[in-house]
Design a protein around this motif. Structure first.
Motif, PDB file in Angstrom:
ATOM      1  N   ASP A  40      60.142  23.259 -21.931  1.00  0.00           N
ATOM      2  CA  ASP A  40      60.028  24.563 -21.283  1.00  0.00           C
ATOM      3  C   ASP A  40      58.568  24.899 -21.001  1.00  0.00           C
ATOM      4  OD1 ASP A  40      62.769  24.958 -21.432  1.00  0.00           O
ATOM      5  OD2 ASP A  40      62.647  26.023 -23.345  1.00  0.00           O
ATOM      6  N   THR A 122      58.105  32.980 -12.364  1.00  0.00           N
ATOM      7  CA  THR A 122      59.442  33.562 -12.316  1.00  0.00           C
ATOM      8  C   THR A 122      59.678  34.462 -13.527  1.00  0.00           C
ATOM      9  OG1 THR A 122      60.444  31.771 -13.600  1.00  0.00           O
ATOM     10  CG2 THR A 122      60.318  31.469 -11.203  1.00  0.00           C
ATOM     11  N   GLN A 124      62.177  34.251 -15.507  1.00  0.00           N
ATOM     12  CA  GLN A 124      62.624  33.377 -16.586  1.00  0.00           C
ATOM     13  C   GLN A 124      61.419  32.743 -17.284  1.00  0.00           C
ATOM     14  OE1 GLN A 124      63.679  33.087 -13.388  1.00  0.00           O
ATOM     15  NE2 GLN A 124      65.789  33.789 -13.507  1.00  0.00           N
TER      16      GLN A 124
END
Length: 141
Positions: A40, A122, A124
């Motif tokens: 991530d 973003t 997210q």
């Protein structure tokens, strides 16, 4: 006592501390896999670097936070690592832990709104960065 015995003792002590820190980092990575995954963070690297550069250049952010961010950027751009990335599990974990520690210090010094204000990625991605910094995700992320 000879000089080489002292030097050998110092080198041995540094190596022992390094091995203990590696073991602790490995243990942390195994017991906390849900914190933030290295993949991530790797996906967010360009946005994260822009965030760090932007916050470091913001004069409204306290100086100690900006200095910490500049030092973090220098560490991330170094061609070598404390723990080589080819070592499974902990290879990237050291970078993630260092980024998390610095982000948490910046959030304490500058406030969570500084992250949201300077984030260009973003929603997210901002949620992952907020988790990495140890804060609740902003209400749009």
């Amino acid at each position: 006592m000879h000089w080489w015995q002292i030097a050998l003792g110092v080198v041995g002590g540094v190596l022992l501390v390094y091995v203990v820190l590696l073991a602790l980092l490995w243990q942390y990575a195994r017991t906390h896999p849900d914190t933030v995954q290295a993949r991530d963070v790797l996906r967010l690297v360009p946005d994260l670097l822009r965030l760090l550069r932007s916050v470091a250049a913001d004069p409204t952010v306290p100086r100690r936070a900006r200095v910490g961010l500049v030092l973090l950027l220098a560490y991330l751009l170094m061609p070598f690592d404390l723990v080589p990335d080819m070592i499974p599990v902990i290879g990237y974990a050291d970078d993630v832990v260092i980024v998390a520690v610095v982000l948490r210090a910046v959030v304490r010094a500058a406030g969570p709104d500084a992250l949201a204000r300077h984030w260009s990625g973003t929603p997210q991605g901002l949620a992952v960065v907020a988790r990495l910094a140890g804060i609740a995700a902003p209400s749009g992320a």
